[in-house]
Scaffold this active site. Structure first.
Site, PDB file in Angstrom:
ATOM      1  N   PHE A 166       0.986  -1.054  -0.174  1.00 39.80           N
ATOM      2  CA  PHE A 166       0.060   0.122   0.028  1.00 39.80           C
ATOM      3  C   PHE A 166       0.902   1.332  -0.212  1.00 39.80           C
ATOM      4  O   PHE A 166       1.865   1.355   0.896  1.00 39.80           O
ATOM      5  CB  PHE A 166      -0.913  -0.022   1.207  1.00 39.80           C
ATOM      6  CG  PHE A 166      -1.929   0.871   1.413  1.00 39.80           C
ATOM      7  CD1 PHE A 166      -3.009   0.916   0.483  1.00 39.80           C
ATOM      8  CD2 PHE A 166      -1.894   2.047   1.956  1.00 39.80           C
ATOM      9  CE1 PHE A 166      -3.955   1.977   0.310  1.00 39.80           C
ATOM     10  CE2 PHE A 166      -2.646   3.290   2.124  1.00 39.80           C
ATOM     11  CZ  PHE A 166      -3.997   2.724   1.271  1.00 39.80           C
ATOM     12  N   TYR A 207      -9.400  -1.492  11.540  1.00 37.24           N
ATOM     13  CA  TYR A 207     -10.707  -1.250  11.089  1.00 37.24           C
ATOM     14  C   TYR A 207     -11.204  -2.294   9.676  1.00 37.24           C
ATOM     15  O   TYR A 207     -12.255  -1.962   9.362  1.00 37.24           O
ATOM     16  CB  TYR A 207     -11.061   0.261  10.566  1.00 37.24           C
ATOM     17  CG  TYR A 207      -9.813   0.798   9.667  1.00 37.24           C
ATOM     18  CD1 TYR A 207      -9.566   0.631   8.429  1.00 37.24           C
ATOM     19  CD2 TYR A 207      -8.801   1.585  10.225  1.00 37.24           C
ATOM     20  CE1 TYR A 207      -8.696   0.949   7.540  1.00 37.24           C
ATOM     21  CE2 TYR A 207      -7.814   2.384   9.641  1.00 37.24           C
ATOM     22  CZ  TYR A 207      -7.841   1.766   8.193  1.00 37.24           C
ATOM     23  OH  TYR A 207      -6.774   2.478   7.376  1.00 37.24           O
ATOM     24  N   LYS A 208     -10.229  -3.076   9.431  1.00 35.84           N
ATOM     25  CA  LYS A 208     -10.481  -4.203   8.582  1.00 35.84           C
ATOM     26  C   LYS A 208     -11.002  -5.338   9.093  1.00 35.84           C
ATOM     27  O   LYS A 208     -12.347  -5.317   9.765  1.00 35.84           O
ATOM     28  CB  LYS A 208      -9.471  -4.375   7.719  1.00 35.84           C
ATOM     29  CG  LYS A 208      -8.984  -3.151   6.976  1.00 35.84           C
ATOM     30  CD  LYS A 208      -7.686  -3.420   6.203  1.00 35.84           C
ATOM     31  CE  LYS A 208      -6.895  -2.121   5.589  1.00 35.84           C
ATOM     32  NZ  LYS A 208      -7.910  -1.497   4.575  1.00 35.84           N
ATOM     33  N   ARG A 218     -12.138  -6.003  -6.113  1.00 32.13           N
ATOM     34  CA  ARG A 218     -11.565  -6.506  -4.811  1.00 32.13           C
ATOM     35  C   ARG A 218     -12.953  -7.220  -4.107  1.00 32.13           C
ATOM     36  O   ARG A 218     -13.723  -6.427  -3.720  1.00 32.13           O
ATOM     37  CB  ARG A 218     -10.885  -5.655  -4.155  1.00 32.13           C
ATOM     38  CG  ARG A 218      -9.604  -6.177  -3.399  1.00 32.13           C
ATOM     39  CD  ARG A 218      -8.630  -4.801  -3.023  1.00 32.13           C
ATOM     40  NE  ARG A 218      -9.521  -4.031  -2.167  1.00 32.13           N
ATOM     41  CZ  ARG A 218      -9.019  -3.492  -0.885  1.00 32.13           C
ATOM     42  NH1 ARG A 218      -7.754  -3.390  -0.668  1.00 32.13           N
ATOM     43  NH2 ARG A 218      -9.792  -2.626  -0.221  1.00 32.13           N
TER      44      ARG A 218
END
Lengths: 397, 397
Positions: free
Chosen positions: B129, B223-224, B372
């Site tokens: 990322f 938060y995933k 995705r």
């Protein structure tokens, strides 16, 4: 007793004449006197319902769509613009996110980088909240600068052609002393250096005038006089004409010109957004945004006027209720040198504060011998000040 | 149609046999299929009530007292210890706070400082990322290192006596490729360097085994797959025996041995707390703490087993429902190289994802041509996978 009757009556009259008195209803308060809003502001009454919507609808139902549809993505700069008028900043210069410490680091490293060749010294306010000094030390180490810690009064004489940046606190967290932001800013500029102001103890309590005084960079927290909630995100101010040169040591993807382009090369976005780093902590951030609504229609000048009258009156009551010499006021008596708190030194301060809190008067104790009373004009009144001084007198007797 | 009947029946059987199926009730979900939990996890159903208590009682009533009485002050390390078993870490090594980007910076600068003399190069995963690359660039610049971006496969050959630190992503955010953490960690160690793993796309989806594999430092978001809420704070892992040498570039007052001593000299606290910086964002942090309760009694191995069966089954359904060649799977088919998402490349991916979302199948689009689909085994089932593939087939037809 005549003193007491007279002061209680005066308090009543002052409260009756206080145009800001009605704002108290915007907050959740109890029967005690809360004089610790300079550490953690009280809860604005509408925030829990607003957060229920953020949690159940924005996160629970819209989920990922809320980044656009609920305005999550633009929250840091939108809330920055909401804070801006409270610190005398025009739009597009304030961004919310991260802690004060992290923002001090960004601001100071960026300031050194803007200062130019040959400027290799950082000056830091030796009386500041310690984190600023620790972070300044790290910023100096990582930019190859030396660091000197001086009192604000010593700063002007210490400035010179080697000075890169100066980190100052607007109001001393311990004594409540207000420093002369216009004069110190001008002195730093005369020496060709940049100034970073820490507004933690002034924003929301008194006019700051960042734009008017040409301040370069500023940081501040939002959980004291701005009532954003425990650990609510801090903010960073970068003056418009410096933004293109703002070179962040924390160039996270949120500060990229195309954050969703997923480009391996970093291209910083223009404007205040350049101060962003990673994904914003939306829950804390939107609680802050809701909390800021208590400022709608409120003038910072009116807040400042009330703050000074309140602290004057509190000191008058303390003098009336306390044996001479029992406490020493370390907060300057001159208005132009006073923030919105009163700090009293007394030998057994830790124990005294415990007993005050047991009796419903909540201030705080600062090592080794300081009683700190914060006066937040949005929800503290004159009867509160009189009562706090009276209980203090009884505890000290 | 026979395919469809058979696959729908298989989905039903797989759901019936799924020991984790009941966990879905712990979340707020709707009639759609949410395959974006690898971007923002769904809301655990009990979080809003918990946050009402945090807001109204802890902040509203106890106010400043909550720093002690509600355990606010110790939240970063307490929640770190709650995350630790999910990433294979013993207690006292994980601390929560700040964003992933800020933690990457802390970890990488500290790693370089621990690497010792003569080690002046940082290697970074070129497929990571982008924020990790931007921050690595800043860390290199500020520590006087060079930086090289390489694919994880190229890393072993690039290691040498000059390598200070290597920043790697456990699962590629775009392709869903799982990298070989044990082998890459061992290779970095053989070269005498330190490794920093970014666990954003693996923690909560598969076993990480930080302690077992001797990882030096790690960071990740919450938060995933950990469902902590939008922008919930990230975490930092520093292996126990490295903690005394962890020299943070962000030495805020929360990492001081005596944070309330207000000492002008910085003395770092021992242990994981050394990774703290400023005042923690309590609202975001306590929402995360509440959210983590959905993991009570859940085994990460069971989650991993379901994740692989789910993604296998989804790929089988996609093959059955989609014309050959219409999409290309960029996620590795081998289990040991697959995270918990499936990435499909197709020419008109942006438009396809819009139409999927309109039909209740929520994944996301990654520039320029990737669809995705994240599979979060706590709340995604086999009927969801079959339906998502079926709708995808219809949209692509």
């Amino acid at each position: 007793m005549s003193d007491r009757t007279e002061l209680a009556l005066r308090a009543k009259e002052l409260d009756a004449a206080d145009a800001l008195a009605g704002l108290r209803d915007r907050f959740v308060l109890d029967q005690g006197v809360y004089l610790d809003g300079n550490s953690l502001g009280a809860l604005p009454a509408h925030v829990p319902d607003r957060m229920r919507d953020v949690l159940t609808r924005q996160w629970g139902e819209l989920r990922i769509r809320s980044w656009d549809e609920s305005g999550w993505w633009t929250a840091p700069e939108r809330i920055g613009d909401r804070i801006a008028p409270l610190i005398g900043a025009g739009p597009g210069q304030v961004v919310v996110g991260d802690s004060t410490s992290v923002n001090v680091y960004k601001a100071l490293v960026a300031a050194v980088r803007m200062a130019g060749e040959g400027r290799t010294e950082i000056l830091v306010d030796a009386t500041t909240f310690p984190t600023d000094g620790y972070i300044a030390n790290s910023a100096a180490r990582m930019t190859g600068c030396t660091l000197r810690a001086l009192t604000p009064a010593e700063i002007p004489a210490a400035l010179g052609p080697r000075t890169a940046a100066v980190l100052l606190n607007h109001v001393d967290y311990r004594t409540g002393r207000l420093h002369d932001l216009p004069a110190l800013t001008a002195a730093v500029h005369d020496a060709g250096a940049l100034v970073v102001w820490d507004l933690c103890h002034s924003a929301g309590a008194l006019p700051v005038g960042l734009d008017a005084h040409g301040v370069d960079l500023a940081v501040g927290c939002t959980y004291k006089y701005l009532n954003g909630g425990p650990g609510s995100p801090a903010y960073l101010y970068v003056r418009s004409d410096l933004q293109d040169r703002f070179d962040s040591p924390l160039p996270g993807w949120n500060s990229h010109a195309e954050p969703f382009g997923m480009n391996p090369e970093y291209t910083p976005v223009p404007g205040a957004r350049r101060g962003r780093v990673g994904t914003p902590d939306i829950l804390s951030m939107l609680a802050l945004e809701a909390a800021l609504e208590v400022w709608d229609g409120v003038s910072v000048d009116a807040v400042r006027a009330k703050s000074l009258t309140l602290t004057d009156f509190f000191l008058e009551c303390v003098a009336a209720y306390t044996e001479p010499g029992r406490v020493e006021c370390v907060t300057p008596l001159r208005h132009e040198e006073r923030g919105s708190q009163v700090a009293l030194r007394c030998a057994d301060a830790g124990d005294v504060m415990k007993r005050l809190i047991d009796r419903g008067v909540v201030g705080d104790f600062r090592h080794p011998d300081v009683l700190r009373f914060g006066f937040t004009p949005l929800y503290v009144g004159f009867a509160d000040a009189e009562r706090a001084a009276r209980v203090l007198g009884e505890v000290l007797a």
